[in-house]
Write a protein that holds these residues in place. Sequence first.
Motif, short mmCIF file in Angstrom:
data_model
loop_
_atom_site.label_atom_id
_atom_site.label_comp_id
_atom_site.label_asym_id
_atom_site.label_seq_id
_atom_site.Cartn_x
_atom_site.Cartn_y
_atom_site.Cartn_z
N ALA A 213 -39.53 -8.67 -32.48
CA ALA A 213 -40.63 -7.86 -31.95
C ALA A 213 -41.86 -8.72 -31.65
CB ALA A 213 -41.00 -6.77 -32.95
N GLY A 214 -41.80 -10.00 -32.02
CA GLY A 214 -42.94 -10.89 -31.79
C GLY A 214 -43.94 -10.90 -32.92
N ILE A 215 -43.59 -10.35 -34.06
CA ILE A 215 -44.50 -10.26 -35.20
C ILE A 215 -44.39 -11.52 -36.04
CG2 ILE A 215 -45.03 -8.97 -37.32
CD1 ILE A 215 -43.91 -6.49 -35.86
N MET B 58 -50.01 -7.41 -34.26
CA MET B 58 -49.38 -6.45 -35.15
C MET B 58 -48.88 -7.14 -36.40
SD MET B 58 -46.34 -3.71 -34.47
CE MET B 58 -47.53 -2.57 -33.78
N LYS B 59 -49.04 -6.44 -37.54
CA LYS B 59 -48.54 -6.93 -38.81
C LYS B 59 -47.15 -6.34 -39.08
CE LYS B 59 -52.51 -8.90 -39.49
NZ LYS B 59 -53.52 -8.33 -40.41
N GLY C 110 -56.31 -2.84 -41.11
CA GLY C 110 -56.78 -2.07 -39.96
C GLY C 110 -56.05 -2.34 -38.67
N ASP C 111 -55.01 -3.14 -38.70
CA ASP C 111 -54.25 -3.45 -37.49
C ASP C 111 -53.03 -2.53 -37.38
OD1 ASP C 111 -55.85 -5.59 -36.61
OD2 ASP C 111 -54.87 -6.96 -38.02
N PRO C 112 -52.37 -2.49 -36.24
CA PRO C 112 -51.08 -1.80 -36.15
C PRO C 112 -50.06 -2.49 -37.04
CG PRO C 112 -51.98 -2.26 -33.96
CD PRO C 112 -52.81 -3.03 -34.95
N VAL C 113 -49.02 -1.74 -37.43
CA VAL C 113 -48.04 -2.30 -38.36
C VAL C 113 -46.65 -1.77 -38.05
CG1 VAL C 113 -48.50 -0.45 -40.02
CG2 VAL C 113 -47.48 -2.59 -40.81
N ALA C 114 -45.66 -2.64 -38.22
CA ALA C 114 -44.25 -2.25 -38.16
C ALA C 114 -43.69 -2.37 -39.56
CB ALA C 114 -43.49 -3.14 -37.19
N LEU C 115 -43.15 -1.27 -40.06
CA LEU C 115 -42.57 -1.20 -41.40
C LEU C 115 -41.07 -1.05 -41.28
CD1 LEU C 115 -42.57 -0.71 -44.50
CD2 LEU C 115 -43.16 1.67 -44.01
N ILE D 116 -49.53 -0.41 -50.62
CA ILE D 116 -49.42 -1.76 -51.20
C ILE D 116 -49.85 -2.80 -50.17
CG2 ILE D 116 -47.80 -3.47 -52.10
CD1 ILE D 116 -46.16 -1.15 -53.22
N GLY D 117 -49.52 -2.56 -48.93
CA GLY D 117 -49.83 -3.53 -47.87
C GLY D 117 -51.13 -3.29 -47.15
N ALA D 118 -52.01 -2.47 -47.71
CA ALA D 118 -53.26 -2.11 -47.02
C ALA D 118 -54.10 -3.34 -46.68
CB ALA D 118 -54.06 -1.13 -47.87
N ASP D 119 -54.25 -4.25 -47.63
CA ASP D 119 -55.05 -5.45 -47.36
C ASP D 119 -54.37 -6.34 -46.32
OD1 ASP D 119 -56.96 -4.64 -49.17
OD2 ASP D 119 -56.18 -5.84 -50.82
N HIS D 120 -53.06 -6.38 -46.36
CA HIS D 120 -52.31 -7.17 -45.38
C HIS D 120 -52.47 -6.59 -43.98
CE1 HIS D 120 -48.96 -9.26 -43.44
NE2 HIS D 120 -48.46 -8.09 -43.11
N VAL D 121 -52.38 -5.27 -43.85
CA VAL D 121 -52.50 -4.62 -42.55
C VAL D 121 -53.92 -4.76 -42.02
CG1 VAL D 121 -52.34 -2.42 -41.33
CG2 VAL D 121 -50.63 -3.01 -43.06
#
Length: 287
Positions: free
Chosen positions: A44-46, A1-2, A99-104, A92-97
């Motif tokens: 969270a382990g991220i 997760m990102k 396609g993975d799950p993400v916590a914002l 803004i964070g699309a390239d960073h994410v």
Amino acid sequence: MKGIILAGGTGSRLYPTTVAVSKQLLPVGNKPMIYYPMSVLLLAGIRDILVIGRPTEIPRFQELFGDGTQLGISVSYAEQAEPRGIADALLIGADHVAGDPVALILGDNIFHGHRFSGTLQEATRDPRGCVLFGYPVPDPERYGVCETDADGRVVSLEEKPRHPRSNRAVTGLYVYDHEAVDIAKNLRPSARDELEITDVNRHYADRGRARLIDLGRGFAWMDTGTPESFLQADLYIRALEDRQGVRIACLEEVALRMGFIDIEQCHRLGAARSGSAYGKYLLSLAL
């Protein structure tokens, strides 16, 4: 997760304090405000985190965290030229994410509670849909409010309702599956000309794929966006740390306990800051 920390905005409610400095760099207790949301992601382990801020503030965040190597994580940065809503962080964070799950998480939100790490790790382990965190408040009309069924599934979301259906405010921590960015791309700006995170959450809720975790008794959630709430957060953190002898949101300690760094690295970090109480605390952990 990102992970994504949204640390943009103008901090207008804290004017004039925030004219020359980002509110996320203001001290709460003995550490910058942004340490608190960063610690939540680490708990969270991220380990792959994007910090979003105003163009003028990015160099300051970089001075604070670097590339994250000293904490055993990866930290990158992106600019938000002007406030365009919380959901804008997903674009803004699309390239960073990627396609993975993400916590914002919002850069001015502080969370603290017993066994919070376990709660976070359970929520982020396999988020099929959307996971929100609710907190009871006496004035729900000031917040986004969530209503759930008996199983914790979200059945309604309202933004600052005149007649709230519940007293559970949706906090500034959101966990999404891999679809969040695509959902955000299809949003239309609201009447405030912003991309509303409530619209993202409602998209999941309408399909029965949003659930709420209650942060009730034993937890504290603070949005430090006003002078009054900022002072309350500072007093809360200082009181707990002074009475218990621990440091809340000490990133090096969290990284050590999560296994991101070892005792030797913790000792080196403490030795480099041994002239401060913070550094001495790190040394005591290593010893």
